[in-house]
Motif scaffolding. Structure first.
Motif, short mmCIF file in Angstrom:
data_model
loop_
_atom_site.label_atom_id
_atom_site.label_comp_id
_atom_site.label_asym_id
_atom_site.label_seq_id
_atom_site.Cartn_x
_atom_site.Cartn_y
_atom_site.Cartn_z
N LEU A 6 73.97 -25.49 -40.44
CA LEU A 6 73.76 -27.00 -40.53
C LEU A 6 74.64 -27.53 -39.50
O LEU A 6 74.46 -28.53 -38.84
CB LEU A 6 74.24 -27.23 -41.85
N ALA A 7 75.96 -26.97 -39.16
CA ALA A 7 77.07 -27.36 -38.27
C ALA A 7 76.43 -27.45 -36.82
O ALA A 7 76.51 -28.39 -36.05
CB ALA A 7 78.26 -26.53 -38.32
N ALA A 8 75.36 -26.18 -36.50
CA ALA A 8 74.87 -26.28 -35.28
C ALA A 8 73.65 -27.17 -35.28
O ALA A 8 73.66 -27.66 -33.92
CB ALA A 8 74.52 -24.84 -35.08
N ALA A 72 81.02 -13.35 -28.08
CA ALA A 72 79.47 -13.74 -28.16
C ALA A 72 79.31 -15.15 -27.77
O ALA A 72 78.83 -15.89 -26.95
CB ALA A 72 79.05 -13.41 -29.39
N PHE A 73 80.15 -16.01 -28.80
CA PHE A 73 80.08 -17.69 -28.28
C PHE A 73 80.42 -17.76 -26.67
O PHE A 73 79.73 -18.83 -26.05
CB PHE A 73 81.33 -18.34 -29.35
N ARG A 84 75.62 -25.43 -29.44
CA ARG A 84 75.14 -25.11 -30.83
C ARG A 84 74.48 -23.84 -30.99
O ARG A 84 74.54 -22.92 -32.03
CB ARG A 84 73.85 -26.16 -31.09
N LEU A 85 73.87 -23.23 -30.17
CA LEU A 85 73.33 -21.61 -30.13
C LEU A 85 74.47 -20.80 -30.32
O LEU A 85 74.30 -19.66 -31.00
CB LEU A 85 72.32 -21.42 -28.97
N SER A 89 75.04 -18.20 -33.27
CA SER A 89 75.07 -16.81 -32.89
C SER A 89 75.96 -16.23 -33.70
O SER A 89 76.20 -14.79 -34.20
CB SER A 89 75.39 -16.54 -31.46
N THR A 90 77.34 -16.88 -34.34
CA THR A 90 78.32 -16.29 -35.08
C THR A 90 77.59 -15.80 -36.44
O THR A 90 78.40 -14.94 -37.06
CB THR A 90 79.34 -16.96 -34.94
N ASN A 91 76.57 -16.27 -36.84
CA ASN A 91 76.10 -15.94 -38.13
C ASN A 91 75.27 -14.49 -38.06
O ASN A 91 75.40 -13.91 -39.06
CB ASN A 91 74.85 -16.87 -38.55
#
Length: 139
Positions: A6-8, A72-73, A84-85, A89-91
Motif C-alpha cells: 500500500l505504501a508503494a 536490493a532497494f 515504489r518498485l 521488492s523488500t516484501n
C-alpha cells in the motif's frame, strides 16, 4: 506485507508525503513486538549450556542478513527502477522470512528438546539460568 504494498502504491507523488507518517506508524506498531520478542524466543529455544554459541549465531546472522533488503532497494533504484518498485521488492525478504517461520516447527517441542539436550551426559533443568541469590553483596 500489505502495508508495504500500500505504501508503494500510495506514496507516488510529493503531495502524499504526509501518508508516510501513517505507513511508518503501522510499520513501527507491528514490527516492535517482533524486535522485542525474537531474541527472547531464540534464547528460550536454545539449549541452556549452549546459549553463548547460539547468541553468536543469532548476532552473526542478524548482521550478515540485515544489509540485503537495503541493497536490493539501492540496486533497483540505481538501475533506474521506480522507488515504489524498490520499496515493494523488500516484501520478497518478508515472504522468505515467513516461509522459514512456518517451516520452523512447534515452539513447545523446540523448548522441550532444548531442555533435554544433555551436556556431558547430564540432563539440564528448566532452572539452568544462574541466579544471584548466592552472591553476597558488600555495602
Amino acid at each position: 506485507i500489505l502495508n508495504t504494498f500500500l505504501a508503494a502504491a500510495v506514496l507516488n507523488c510529493p503531495e502524499r508525503k504526509y501518508w508516510a507518517i501513517l505507513f511508518g506508524g503501522v510499520w513501527g506498531f507491528f514490527l516492535q513486538w517482533i524486535l522485542s520478542n525474537d531474541l527472547t524466543l531464540f534464547i528460550t529455544m536454545s539449549p541452556p549450556h549452549s546459549r553463548a554459541e547460539y547468541m553468536g549465531l543469532y548476532v552473526f546472522s542478524s548482521v550478515i542478513l540485515s544489509w540485503l533488503p537495503p541493497l536490493a532497494f539501492t540496486v533497483l533504484n540505481g538501475f533506474g527502477a521506480s522507488m515504489r518498485l524498490g520499496l515493494a521488492s523488500t516484501n520478497l525478504f518478508v515472504a522468505i522470512g515467513l516461509f522459514c517461520y512456518f517451516r520452523a516447527g512447534n515452539f513447545e517441542q523446540a523448548v522441550e528438546q532444548a531442555l533435554r539436550s544433555p551436556r556431558e551426559g547430564r540432563e539440564t533443568s528448566k532452572c539452568a539460568v544462574p541466579t544471584y541469590d548466592a552472591i553476597e553483596l558488600e555495602p
